[in-house]
Design a protein around this motif. Structure first.
Motif, PDB file in Angstrom:
ATOM      1  N   GLN A   1       0.831  -1.201   0.000  1.00 22.54           N
ATOM      2  CA  GLN A   1       0.000   0.000   0.000  1.00 22.54           C
ATOM      3  C   GLN A   1       0.867   1.254   0.000  1.00 22.54           C
ATOM      4  O   GLN A   1       0.591   2.214  -0.717  1.00 22.54           O
ATOM      5  CB  GLN A   1      -0.949   0.038   1.216  1.00 22.54           C
ATOM      6  N   PHE A   2       1.926   1.256   0.805  1.00 20.75           N
ATOM      7  CA  PHE A   2       2.833   2.406   0.857  1.00 20.75           C
ATOM      8  C   PHE A   2       3.506   2.599  -0.494  1.00 20.75           C
ATOM      9  O   PHE A   2       3.608   3.721  -0.993  1.00 20.75           O
ATOM     10  CB  PHE A   2       3.888   2.215   1.950  1.00 20.75           C
TER      11      PHE A   2
ATOM     12  N   LYS B   1       1.031   4.156  -2.943  1.00 21.51           N
ATOM     13  CA  LYS B   1       0.812   5.572  -2.639  1.00 21.51           C
ATOM     14  C   LYS B   1       2.015   6.407  -3.065  1.00 21.51           C
ATOM     15  O   LYS B   1       1.868   7.508  -3.594  1.00 21.51           O
ATOM     16  CB  LYS B   1       0.559   5.763  -1.144  1.00 21.51           C
TER      17      LYS B   1
ATOM     18  N   SER C   1       2.043   6.791  -6.843  1.00 19.80           N
ATOM     19  CA  SER C   1       0.994   7.725  -7.221  1.00 19.80           C
ATOM     20  C   SER C   1       1.412   9.162  -6.913  1.00 19.80           C
ATOM     21  O   SER C   1       1.243  10.070  -7.740  1.00 19.80           O
ATOM     22  CB  SER C   1      -0.299   7.378  -6.476  1.00 19.80           C
ATOM     23  N   PHE C   2       1.980   9.382  -5.763  1.00 18.16           N
ATOM     24  CA  PHE C   2       2.439  10.714  -5.377  1.00 18.16           C
ATOM     25  C   PHE C   2       3.515  11.216  -6.339  1.00 18.16           C
ATOM     26  O   PHE C   2       3.476  12.360  -6.793  1.00 18.16           O
ATOM     27  CB  PHE C   2       2.981  10.689  -3.941  1.00 18.16           C
TER      28      PHE C   2
END
Length: 132
Positions: free
Chosen positions: A96-97, A100, A103-104
């Motif tokens: 998940q990290f 993210k 995506s960031f």
């Protein structure tokens, strides 16, 4: 009395403990240093966990430095472990990290480059006024 030549094993008294090692005094009055790297086979973070002032310990004489001072070792008298413990590795972050973060980074790239352009080009900033 034990002759304090290279390779000799002798018992001495810890007279002082510093962050870099322990000073050992022998019955003949000579003093030597057990450097922190010669305390144990594993990494020694705090020397006070291994030796204390006033205690008697057995050491091996490694030799003498250029000024005639004794270089000593405790670790040379200890049985070497089969595998020396290594520092704990940092594992991968959670999926998940990682998602993210990707995506960031993608969003940040699009904001910086207006959705297109190459990753190597920097955004143009207006020229500031010069002081005269």
């Amino acid at each position: 009395m034990v002759q304090l030549d290279s390779g000799a094993v002798a018992e001495g008294r810890v007279t002082r403990v510093t962050d870099f090692g322990a000073f050992i005094q022998f019955e003949n009055g000579e003093t030597g240093l057990v450097h922190i790297s010669q305390i144990a086979h594993s990494f020694v973070r705090n020397i006070h966990d291994h030796v204390r002032e006033g205690e008697n310990i057995e050491v091996k004489v490694l030799g003498r430095d250029e000024r005639g001072r004794l270089d000593l070792s405790i670790k040379e008298l200890l049985e070497e472990p089969e595998e020396i413990p290594r520092p704990r590795a940092i594992g991968r972050q959670s999926p998940q990290f990682e998602a993210k973060l990707r995506s960031f980074m993608r969003d940040a790239k699009e904001r910086t480059h207006g959705g297109g352009g190459s990753a190597g080009s920097a955004a143009k900033k207006p020229a500031g006024k010069r002081k005269k």
